[in-house]
Design a protein around this motif. Structure first.
Motif, mmCIF file in Angstrom:
data_model
loop_
_atom_site.group_PDB
_atom_site.id
_atom_site.type_symbol
_atom_site.label_atom_id
_atom_site.label_comp_id
_atom_site.label_asym_id
_atom_site.label_seq_id
_atom_site.Cartn_x
_atom_site.Cartn_y
_atom_site.Cartn_z
ATOM 1 N N THR A 142 -38.526 27.198 -96.754
ATOM 2 C CA THR A 142 -38.450 28.750 -96.684
ATOM 3 C C THR A 142 -38.064 29.242 -97.996
ATOM 4 O O THR A 142 -37.343 28.479 -98.786
ATOM 5 C CB THR A 142 -37.351 29.183 -95.716
ATOM 6 O OG1 THR A 142 -37.879 28.798 -94.612
ATOM 7 C CG2 THR A 142 -37.348 30.846 -95.715
ATOM 8 N N GLN A 144 -35.936 31.251 -99.812
ATOM 9 C CA GLN A 144 -34.837 32.027 -99.798
ATOM 10 C C GLN A 144 -34.348 32.898 -100.954
ATOM 11 O O GLN A 144 -33.778 32.352 -101.879
ATOM 12 C CB GLN A 144 -33.512 31.065 -99.018
ATOM 13 C CG GLN A 144 -34.091 30.429 -97.903
ATOM 14 C CD GLN A 144 -33.187 29.453 -97.709
ATOM 15 O OE1 GLN A 144 -32.026 29.578 -97.191
ATOM 16 N NE2 GLN A 144 -33.662 27.955 -97.993
ATOM 17 N N TYR A 219 -34.251 25.549 -94.213
ATOM 18 C CA TYR A 219 -32.854 25.774 -94.063
ATOM 19 C C TYR A 219 -32.382 25.180 -92.813
ATOM 20 O O TYR A 219 -33.267 24.571 -92.080
ATOM 21 C CB TYR A 219 -32.801 27.527 -93.902
ATOM 22 C CG TYR A 219 -33.824 27.907 -92.482
ATOM 23 C CD1 TYR A 219 -33.262 27.662 -91.089
ATOM 24 C CD2 TYR A 219 -35.140 28.447 -92.443
ATOM 25 C CE1 TYR A 219 -34.360 28.144 -90.099
ATOM 26 C CE2 TYR A 219 -35.852 28.745 -91.489
ATOM 27 C CZ TYR A 219 -35.438 28.414 -90.087
ATOM 28 O OH TYR A 219 -36.240 28.867 -89.326
ATOM 29 N N ILE A 258 -35.879 33.407 -90.770
ATOM 30 C CA ILE A 258 -34.475 32.830 -90.627
ATOM 31 C C ILE A 258 -33.717 33.403 -89.745
ATOM 32 O O ILE A 258 -33.240 34.428 -89.710
ATOM 33 C CB ILE A 258 -33.737 33.059 -92.098
ATOM 34 C CG1 ILE A 258 -34.362 32.630 -93.127
ATOM 35 C CG2 ILE A 258 -32.501 32.177 -92.104
ATOM 36 C CD1 ILE A 258 -33.913 32.913 -94.622
ATOM 37 N N THR A 262 -27.766 31.442 -88.619
ATOM 38 C CA THR A 262 -28.019 30.722 -90.033
ATOM 39 C C THR A 262 -27.240 31.426 -90.952
ATOM 40 O O THR A 262 -27.178 32.534 -91.372
ATOM 41 C CB THR A 262 -29.463 30.500 -90.459
ATOM 42 O OG1 THR A 262 -30.112 30.068 -89.291
ATOM 43 C CG2 THR A 262 -29.459 29.535 -91.701
ATOM 44 N N ASP A 268 -31.929 38.173 -87.623
ATOM 45 C CA ASP A 268 -32.874 37.358 -88.033
ATOM 46 C C ASP A 268 -33.497 38.300 -89.535
ATOM 47 O O ASP A 268 -33.186 39.379 -89.498
ATOM 48 C CB ASP A 268 -34.208 37.384 -87.201
ATOM 49 C CG ASP A 268 -33.920 36.674 -85.959
ATOM 50 O OD1 ASP A 268 -32.651 36.036 -85.790
ATOM 51 O OD2 ASP A 268 -34.874 36.532 -85.080
#
Length: 336
Positions: A142, A144, A219, A258, A262, A268
């Protein structure tokens, strides 16, 4: 008569000594043969030609590649007998170059970077690599865009004029940052780009030296978790229309998400990802690469990292845009 008896006695003693010596030789030979056999049983590396040691090139210690690389190295060592170790590296682009130069045998690479390298484009313009092939696909990586919850940065537009870590020039993260900025109408000239690794990036955010950082990794990423433990983090979303535009131009991206929880996220966060894969030297023996592939994909239950749940034999060729090593291909053909 006495002399004859002595002579006979000496002859008998000589014969006995020769018999005992012969028995000893047979026992020693048998013992040596047994040791040799046992040695070959416990060191199947002998079956793979001259390959006795291997290195798995990973990334920085605070990313996802390094801990997974340690697990893979242990599995390969255990299952093949070839002593394998995980090595810290500068990740994808540097790993492709290192493999091509013979400075490693296995490496973590982003699928987009592997494609650039084999086709001689982007950071590999005019320097195509034809000596590296794929072992298998792993999990989504991912992209990020990390900042602090109280930084005031809530969108890509808010990055303008800010100090932003974009990874090392020529790295996979740098390419991802450049392409995402482009889709959002920005360039590297619109930000104060900083070339930092993941650990340096999150340290810089925590200390206030930089405002945000692009981090391309599975992640939860260790560096981001560490940052969130002391400062609440915010992940800038990639909205659906921008993700679609990005994928239309650069088809090796995929829509990602994500999940809440997390890094303490309350909801999300929509994102995009590329794929993580393992690449190997093309000239590694087919039987060895088959055994390596089997060691990893048959033992995913032994992978402790959260990304282990994504690593499956049935998706082992998904998203790979380069040639697959014949040894790995044989394994995946068998598990279909």
């Amino acid at each position: 008569m006495f002399k004859s008896k002595n002579r006979l006695f000496l002859m008998l003693i000589s014969v006995l000594i020769l018999v005992l010596a012969a028995c000893g030789t047979d026992d020693e030979t048998a013992s040596t043969d047994e040791e040799s056999t046992n040695g070959s049983d416990t060191n199947s590396a002998l079956d793979f030609g001259n390959v006795k040691l291997m290195s798995v090139l990973t990334g920085g210690t605070q990313g996802t590649y390094y801990p997974l690389g340690g697990t893979f190295a242990d599995l390969i060592t255990s299952e093949t007998g070839v002593k394998t170790t995980a090595e810290v590296s500068q990740a994808s682009a540097a790993n492709m170059t290192a493999l091509a130069e013979g400075n490693g045998e296995v490496a973590f690479v982003q699928t987009d970077i592997a494609y650039y390298a084999t086709n001689g484009t982007m950071m590999f313009d005019g320097k195509a690599i034809d000596s590296v092939v794929a072992l298998g696909a792993l999990y989504p990586e991912t992209v990020q865009l990390v900042t602090l919850a109280d930084s005031g940065i809530k969108s890509f537009a808010d990055l303008k004029g800010k100090k932003v870590s974009v990874g090392a020039p020529g790295s996979g993260t740098y390419a991802n940052a450049e392409q995402l900025l482009e889709i959002h109408g920005l360039t590297m000239d619109d930000i104060k780009a900083q070339n930092l690794d993941f650990g340096e990036s999150t340290d810089g955010i925590q200390s206030g030296q930089i405002d945000a950082a692009f981090i391309t990794a599975g992640y939860p990423t260790g560096a981001v978790e560490a940052l969130n433990a002391t400062n609440g983090v915010y992940i800038v979303p990639v909205e659906a229309d921008k993700a679609k535009e990005l994928i239309e131009k650069y088809p090796y991206y995929a829509v990602d998400n994500i999940p809440s929880g997390t890094y303490g996220l309350e909801a999300d966060v929509p994102a995009v990802s590329v794929g993580a894969m393992l690449a190997v030297k093309k000239d590694l023996p087919d039987d060895l690469v088959y055994a390596m592939t089997k060691a990893i994909y048959d033992n995913t239950d032994k992978i402790g990292h959260a990304k282990g749940s994504f690593i499956k034999a049935e998706t082992g060729l998904d998203g790979i845009g380069i040639e697959v090593h014949p040894g790995a291909q044989r394994y995946f053909d068998e598990v279909k």
